[in-house]
Design an enzyme around this catalytic site. Structure first.
Site, short mmCIF file in Angstrom:
data_model
loop_
_atom_site.label_atom_id
_atom_site.label_comp_id
_atom_site.label_asym_id
_atom_site.label_seq_id
_atom_site.Cartn_x
_atom_site.Cartn_y
_atom_site.Cartn_z
N MET A 1 -2.08 9.17 12.13
CA MET A 1 -3.30 9.54 11.38
C MET A 1 -3.99 10.76 11.99
SD MET A 1 -4.90 5.79 10.59
CE MET A 1 -4.70 5.12 12.22
N ASP B 1 0.80 -1.22 0.00
CA ASP B 1 0.00 0.00 0.00
C ASP B 1 0.83 1.27 0.00
OD1 ASP B 1 0.61 -0.04 2.68
OD2 ASP B 1 -1.29 -1.00 3.21
N LYS C 1 -3.74 2.66 -4.06
CA LYS C 1 -4.55 3.55 -4.88
C LYS C 1 -5.08 2.80 -6.08
CE LYS C 1 -0.73 5.79 -7.40
NZ LYS C 1 0.49 5.25 -7.00
N1 SAH Z 1 1.53 0.71 10.47
C1 SAH Z 1 2.02 2.06 10.33
C2 SAH Z 1 0.97 3.09 10.67
C3 SAH Z 1 -0.20 3.08 9.75
S1 SAH Z 1 -1.34 4.33 10.10
C4 SAH Z 1 3.27 2.23 11.21
O1 SAH Z 1 3.55 1.38 12.06
O2 SAH Z 1 3.98 3.22 11.03
C5 SAH Z 1 -0.81 5.59 9.03
C6 SAH Z 1 -0.17 6.72 9.80
O3 SAH Z 1 1.16 6.39 10.13
C7 SAH Z 1 -0.05 8.03 9.04
O4 SAH Z 1 -1.24 8.75 9.06
C8 SAH Z 1 1.03 8.72 9.81
O5 SAH Z 1 0.52 9.26 11.00
C9 SAH Z 1 1.93 7.57 10.19
N2 SAH Z 1 3.07 7.41 9.29
C10 SAH Z 1 3.35 6.37 8.51
N3 SAH Z 1 4.51 6.55 7.87
C11 SAH Z 1 4.98 7.74 8.27
C12 SAH Z 1 6.15 8.49 8.00
N4 SAH Z 1 7.08 8.04 7.15
N5 SAH Z 1 6.32 9.68 8.61
C13 SAH Z 1 5.40 10.14 9.47
N6 SAH Z 1 4.27 9.47 9.76
C14 SAH Z 1 4.07 8.30 9.18
#
Ligand code: SAH
Length: 495
Positions: A171, A35, A57
Site C-alpha cells: 500500500m 474484494d 467496489k
Molecule cells: N493481504 C494482502 C495485502 C493487502 S494490502 C496480501 O497479503 O498480499 C494491499 C496491498 O497489497 C496493495 O496496496 C499492494 O501493495 C499489495 N498487493 C496486493 N496484491 C498485489 C499484487 N498482485 N501485486 C503487487 N502488489 C500487490
C-alpha cells in the site's frame, strides 16, 4: 443452526497460488464475500450456485466500509450459511482479517482461516527477487506504506535501516517518494537496489528495477500504479538474472479461449503457466439431449454392435452418464470395440476405465470414418453431437457399413460478453483466439456480431476448424495434430 465463516487467502493474483485447502473450502461455499485484489482466475472458481458479494467496489468505486463487511459476514453466518471471505494475498497480512473475526468471536460464530500466498513474497518471486538470501540479508520486513489522510507515515526509518534486512512495503505507491526520502534520511545509501512490482503474478505484471536513489523517477516514468509492492534491499540486484516470469514463452500474449468452460481448464492453465494472459470466453455449451430414446434403444441392444464410435469427450461423458442412469456400467460394453477420434476423447474414455481399439493417425472425422470403414464388419454405433460432421458417415456409406448415428448432445451457442475484447478488435490489434471446433468459431463470431474480425489470429485445432475460421476472413493456423499439446505448441510458434 449457525453457519460458519472461513477467511481464505486467495493468493497474489495468479489462480495457481490459491492453496488446495482454499480451493476446497471455496468449492463448498454458500456465500462468497470478496474484494478487489482477488484475481479473476480465483473468482472464476466460485461455485456457480453461490451468492457472490463484491465488497471491493460499490457505486462509484467506493468499497463497502469495513463495519458493513463485518456485519455481512455475521448476518450470513447467522442465517446458517457457509461463508467464505475471500481476500487477496494472505488474510492477515494487512488484510484486516483480524477485524473481521472480532465480531464473529463476540457472537460465538464458528470460523477458520486458510492462509494465502502474500503479495509481499509472491510479487517479489515473480519479479525474480528472493526476499531473503543468505549472502545479503538476515531479516524480512513487511511494512505498510499507508498513511491516514493528512497524517505523516508511521514508519521508524532509523530502526528499519539499523535492522538492515529486505523491506517490502505494501500500500505504498502514493507514499513511495516519502518512503524513499525517509530511508535516505536515515542514512541508507542511494545506490541500494530497489524495485517496484505492479500487479505481481498476473499477466499484467510490470517491474521497475532501480536503486533507492532512482526509484521515484523511474517508477514515475513507467507510470507504476497500485497494486504494487516496493522492495528495498540487496536482493533486488538479483532480479535481472532471476527474472523468470518475464522470460516465459507466451509472456504478455493475450489469448482468448473459446472452449466450453467445463472443458477449458487444462488449456487455460497451461497457457497461463507459459505466461499468457488468458481470457476465458466460452462460446459454446454442450447440452445432453434428454430424453434421448434413440440412445436408450441403442444401449438396450449394445450386443448388436461391433463398434462404438466417439468423436468428442462430451460424447463419451453423455453416453456413460446415460448408461449409469439406466443402471448399467462399462461391463455392458464387453465385446464391443471402441473407436475414438483422438487423444482427448481417448482420455475421457479412460476415465471410465476403458481403452480404445481404434484411433486414426489424423484426428478428424474423415480419417476416423475411413479407418473405421476399412475395419468394420458389423454394425457401428456413433454417439456424438447433433449435426456432426458428414465426413464420418460418408466414409461408412462408401463401404456400405451399417451404422446408427445417434445425436446424444447438442451444441448451443453461449453468449459471453467482453467489452474489452470488442474494443481490442475495433482497434485492430492482433487478437489470438484458440478454436477447438468449428462450432467455437461460429459461436465466437456470433457473440461479437458487428465487430471486425480482420485482426483475429485463429489458432485452430484441426483442418475443419481452420476452414470454418478461414471462411470468416480470420488469419488461421492449424495445429500439427488435433491435440491440446499441439495447439499450445502452435501458440508458441505464431507471433
Ligand atoms: N493481504 C494482502 C495485502 C493487502 S494490502 C496480501 O497479503 O498480499 C494491499 C496491498 O497489497 C496493495 O496496496 C499492494 O501493495 C499489495 N498487493 C496486493 N496484491 C498485489 C499484487 N498482485 N501485486 C503487487 N502488489 C500487490
Amino acid at each position: 443452526m449457525k453457519g460458519k465463516v472461513t477467511l481464505v487467502g486467495a493468493g497474489a493474483g495468479d489462480p495457481g497460488l490459491l492453496t488446495l485447502k482454499g480451493r476446497e473450502v471455496l468449492g463448498r461455499a454458500d456465500v462468497v464475500v470478496y474484494d478487489r485484489l482477488v484475481g479473476e482466475g480465483v473468482l472464476a472458481m466460485m461455485p456457480p450456485g453461490a451468492e457472490k458479494i463484491d465488497v471491493g467496489k460499490r457505486s462509484a468505486h467506493h468499497p463497502v466500509p469495513q463495519d458493513e463487511i463485518n456485519e455481512i459476514l455475521l448476518q450470513k453466518a447467522l442465517e446458517g450459511k457457509n461463508v467464505v471471505r475471500l481476500k487477496g494475498g494472505d488474510p492477515f497480512v494487512f488484510g484486516r482479517g483480524g477485524e473481521e473475526l472480532e465480531k464473529l468471536c463476540e457472537r460465538g460464530v464458528e470460523f477458520e482461516v486458510v492462509p494465502g500466498v502474500t503479495s509481499a513474497v509472491a510479487a517479489a518471486a515473480y519479479a525474480g527477487i528472493p526476499v531473503t538470501h543468505r549472502d545479503c540479508c538476515s531479516s524480512l520486513h513487511i511494512i505498510t506504506g499507508h498513511a491516514r489522510a493528512g497524517k505523516p507515515l508511521q514508519i521508524d526509518f532509523d530502526a528499519l535501516c539499523r535492522a538492515g534486512g529486505t523491506m517490502v512495503f505494501l500500500m505504498g505507491v502514493s507514499a513511495m517518494p516519502r518512503i524513499v526520502e525517509g530511508l535516505l534520511g536515515a542514512g541508507m545509501p542511494p545506490e541500494t537496489p530497489a524495485a517496484m512490482v505492479e500487479s505481481g503474478t498476473t499477466a499484467a505484471q510490470r517491474r521497475c528495477l532501480a536503486t533507492l536513489g532512482t526509484l521515484p523517477e523511474k517508477a514515475a516514468a513507467m507510470g507504476i500504479h497500485s497494486p504494487a509492492v516496493i522492495i528495498v534491499g540487496e536482493v533486488c540486484a538479483l532480479a535481472e538474472r532471476f527474472g523468470w516470469f518475464d522470460r516465459l514463452p507466451l509472456r504478455g500474449r493475450r489469448i482468448v479461449v473459446t472452449r466450453p468452460r467445463e472443458r477449458a481448464g487444462t488449456l487455460c492453465s497451461r497457457l497461463r503457466a507459459l505466461g499468457a494472459d488468458v481470457l476465458e470466453y466460452p462460446c459454446i455449451e454442450t447440452v445432453p439431449i434428454d430424453p434421448c430414446p434413440e440412445l436408450d434403444r441403442a444401449i438396450g441392444c449394445l450386443g448388436g454392435y461391433e463398434w462404438l464410435c466417439f468423436t468428442s469427450p462430451a460424447g463419451v461423458d453423455v453416453f456413460f452418464g446415460r448408461l449409469g442412469a439406466l443402471g448399467l456400467d462399462a461391463r455392458a460394453l464387453s465385446g464391443v470395440k471402441i473407436a475414438v477420434i483422438g487423444t482427448g476423447t481417448a482420455g475421457a474414455l479412460l476415465l471410465h476405465g476403458l481403452r480404445y481399439d481404434l484411433m486414426p493417425e489424423v484426428y478428424d472425422a474423415r480419417h476416423l470414418g475411413e479407418l473405421l470403414a476399412a475395419r468394420a464388419q458389423g454394425r457401428v454405433l456413433i454417439a456424438r453431437a447433433e449435426l456432426g460432421s458428414a465426413e464420418l458417415t460418408a466414409a461408412l456409406d462408401g463401404r456400405a457399413v451399417a451404422y446408427d448415428d445417434v445425436a446424444v448432445y447438442r451444441t448451443v451457442y453461449a453468449s459471453p460478453r467482453s467489452d474489452e475484447l470488442r474494443h481490442e478488435l475495433e482497434d485492430g490489434g492482433r487478437v489470438f483466439v484458440t478454436f477447438t471446433s468449428a462450432s467455437t468459431v461460429k459461436g465466437f463470431a456470433g457473440s461479437l456480431e458487428g465487430a471486425p474480425l480482420g485482426s483475429v489470429v485463429g489458432l485452430c485445432i484441426g483442418r475443419q476448424t481452420a476452414e470454418a475460421a478461414g471462411k470468416l476472413g480470420i488469419e488461421t493456423y492449424t495445429a500439427e495434430k488435433a491435440t491440446i499439446d499441439e495447439l499450445i505448441e502452435l501458440a508458441k510458434k505464431i507471433n
